[in-house]
Scaffold this active site. Structure first.
Site, PDB file in Angstrom:
ATOM      1  N   GLY A 239       0.805  -1.493  -0.031  1.00  0.00           N
ATOM      2  CA  GLY A 239      -0.028  -0.375   0.101  1.00  0.00           C
ATOM      3  C   GLY A 239       1.120   1.710   0.315  1.00  0.00           C
ATOM      4  CD  GLU A 273       0.869  -9.038   1.781  1.00  0.00           C
ATOM      5  OE1 GLU A 273       1.049 -10.364   1.657  1.00  0.00           O
ATOM      6  OE2 GLU A 273      -0.167  -8.700   1.557  1.00  0.00           O
ATOM      7  NE  ARG A 312      -2.810   3.430 -11.484  1.00  0.00           N
ATOM      8  CZ  ARG A 312      -2.778   4.464 -10.439  1.00  0.00           C
ATOM      9  NH1 ARG A 312      -1.910   4.736 -11.844  1.00  0.00           N
ATOM     10  NH2 ARG A 312      -2.906   4.994  -9.168  1.00  0.00           N
ATOM     11  CE1 TYR A 316      -8.611   1.497  -9.111  1.00  0.00           C
ATOM     12  CE2 TYR A 316      -6.649   2.238  -9.912  1.00  0.00           C
ATOM     13  CZ  TYR A 316      -7.616   0.846  -9.536  1.00  0.00           C
ATOM     14  OH  TYR A 316      -7.723  -0.474  -9.557  1.00  0.00           O
ATOM     15  CB  CYS A 342     -15.557   2.850 -29.571  1.00  0.00           C
ATOM     16  SG  CYS A 342     -14.600   2.450 -30.928  1.00  0.00           S
TER      17      CYS A 342
HETATM   18  N1  PLP Z   1      -1.489  -6.637  -0.463  1.00  0.00           N
HETATM   19  C1  PLP Z   1      -2.670  -6.818  -1.001  1.00  0.00           C
HETATM   20  C2  PLP Z   1      -3.242  -8.628  -0.378  1.00  0.00           C
HETATM   21  C3  PLP Z   1      -2.985  -6.442  -1.566  1.00  0.00           C
HETATM   22  O1  PLP Z   1      -4.246  -7.053  -2.292  1.00  0.00           O
HETATM   23  C4  PLP Z   1      -2.354  -5.339  -2.664  1.00  0.00           C
HETATM   24  C5  PLP Z   1      -2.562  -4.548  -3.814  1.00  0.00           C
HETATM   25  O2  PLP Z   1      -4.390  -4.464  -4.352  1.00  0.00           O
HETATM   26  C6  PLP Z   1      -0.981  -5.538  -2.276  1.00  0.00           C
HETATM   27  C7  PLP Z   1      -0.604  -6.067  -1.044  1.00  0.00           C
HETATM   28  C8  PLP Z   1      -0.307  -4.088  -3.188  1.00  0.00           C
HETATM   29  O3  PLP Z   1      -0.440  -3.049  -2.926  1.00  0.00           O
HETATM   30  P1  PLP Z   1       0.306  -2.241  -2.902  1.00  0.00           P
HETATM   31  O4  PLP Z   1       0.332  -2.532  -5.166  1.00  0.00           O
HETATM   32  O5  PLP Z   1      -0.613  -1.061  -2.998  1.00  0.00           O
HETATM   33  O6  PLP Z   1       1.120  -2.196  -2.482  1.00  0.00           O
END
Ligand code: PLP
Length: 422
Positions: A239, A273, A312, A316, A342
């Site tokens: 995130g 992650e 994107r 968004y 289109c």
């Molecule tokens: N982990 C989980 C469970 C996710 O759903 C996401 C993105 O949707 C990520 C990690 C990676 O997020 P980001 O690319 O914002 O670091």
């Protein structure tokens, strides 16, 4: 921050002029910088070195095998969300003990494959899923590691489509239900509930939502400890936000300084992650100006790339900087930069003040390394662009441009239609 810079008025990726890449590989073209990807990964690793987390790069951000291989070689693990991503992880030789698997909708087949591969753990999103993984583990006679994904109900202050940790989102399990699950772990004889997981959203530019969510987790973990429910892992998700426009996101170091004290209090092994943080600013989408069209109200720059290549902005309303590959002293004008598809949602910029461009000029859509190619499609039967990776003064083709035949490769016209005559 990234390795796309102007030198003598030409945009370069590392040591190569981007215009030469388009001449060689055609347009539209995704261009990635090796050094930028590596630097971002290493920045995060170094900021958190005190606790040596397992950094599981989030495959969904950009799943090209070359990028996965680059990161896995550096010691990264992978965060996956489907059987297809598991397949990619295995293809690049990611050790199973560095793979974590999230998703609210894992199928039996996907669960079975991941159990057989002995991944580090599943991030489990519901009681039903927990029961299902237990059932499949019993059939396979395996004890499976799982982490409970908690929905900590926090406001991550990002676009509403990329918040995932509010109680109205489909993700995770609330604290109370998770507590009940952890207390009935004996019911899941084939599961080892070894951790907790959160992922509160994407493109989060402030540390406060993380502090808030992780503090809630620390409290919960302490409560569990008191009741002799001991866990091994805390997965804090991804995130981390990047600069698309004028954002001032926290650096890896600032992020670490703020959350390390909290993480240390858990005494657990930390998993992260990140996706966008590692690859977002490491890629650009290069596109050619096809036509310039002025209407009564607007001036449109029509380019050869569309929402199928980069969704994107349409999805968004996301902002991406758009730069010419060659700076001239042309005057500024206000334009919409749009694709050939289109749909009125097929745009890259609206009412953007840009140096004037001519037909056949090239533009670079910046910050498209994450959720660019990986969210692309063949909509309007458009073959997807090629992808190249630049390392210093060398360029490597890492995905060929699709051909028309790729579009119809899997399609079948039934025999009765072939025989049909008027
Ligand atoms: N982990 C989980 C469970 C996710 O759903 C996401 C993105 O949707 C990520 C990690 C990676 O997020 P980001 O690319 O914002 O670091």
């Amino acid at each position: 921050m990234h390795e796309f810079r102007y030198k003598r008025n030409y945009l370069y990726c590392e040591d190569l002029k981007v215009i030469d890449l388009v001449k060689k590989f055609g347009s539209p073209l995704y261009v990635y910088s090796y050094k930028t990807i590596l630097d971002h990964y290493l920045k995060l690793k170094s900021a958190f070195k005190e606790i040596d987390p397992i950094i599981c790069y989030s495959v969904k951000a950009n799943s090209n095998l070359a990028i996965l291989k680059l990161l896995v070689k550096e010691g990264a693990g992978l965060d996956i969300v489907s059987g297809g991503e598991l397949f990619r992880a295995i293809k690049v030789g990611c050790p199973a003990e560095r793979i974590v698997y999230a998703s609210v909708g894992k199928t039996d087949k996907e669960i079975e494959e991941a159990i057989k591969r002995r991944i580090l753990f599943f991030n489990v999103e519901s009681l039903s899923e927990l029961e299902n993984i237990n059932r499949i583990s019993q059939i396979l006679n395996r004890i499976t590691n799982v982490a409970i994904r908690i929905n900590p109900d926090v406001e991550p202050k990002t676009h509403k489509f990329i918040t995932t940790g509010k109680i109205t989102n489909k993700f995770g399990i609330d604290f109370e239900s998770a507590y009940k699950i952890l207390n009935m772990h004996k019911r899941f004889a084939y599961l080892n509930i070894c951790g907790l997981h959160i992922h509160i959203g994407s493109q989060i530019t402030e540390t406060t939502p993380y502090i808030y969510a992780i503090s809630k987790m620390v409290k919960f973990i302490q409560k569990l400890k008191k009741e002799a429910i001991n866990l091994k892992y805390l997965n804090i998700g991804g995130g981390l936000g990047i600069i698309y426009d004028k954002e001032k996101p926290q650096t890896a170091k600032e992020f670490a300084d703020k959350i390390l004290p909290l993480l240390k209090r858990t005494g657990l092994k930390i998993i992260m992650e990140p996706g966008r943080f590692i690859v977002g600013n490491a890629g650009i989408l290069v596109t050619k100006v096809l036509y310039i069209k002025s209407t009564l109200k607007k001036k449109f720059i029509i380019v050869d790339s569309g929402m199928n290549d980069l969704i994107r902005p349409a999805l968004y309303d996301a902002y991406h900087k758009i730069l010419p590959l060659h700076i001239t002293d042309s005057k500024l004008s206000k334009v919409d930069i749009v694709g050939p598809i289109c749909e009125s949602a097929d745009f890259f910029a609206k009412d953007r003040v840009m140096p004037e461009v001519k037909e056949a000029d090239f533009l670079a859509i910046m910050g498209t390394g994450a959720y660019g190619f990986s969210m692309s499609s063949n909509y309007n039967s458009r073959p997807r662009p090629a992808e190249v990776l630049v390392k210093k003064n060398r360029v490597y083709l890492i995905r060929e441009r699709e051909k028309y035949n790729d579009l119809i490769d899997k399609e079948i016209v039934p025999g009765f239609l072939k025989r049909w005559r008027r």
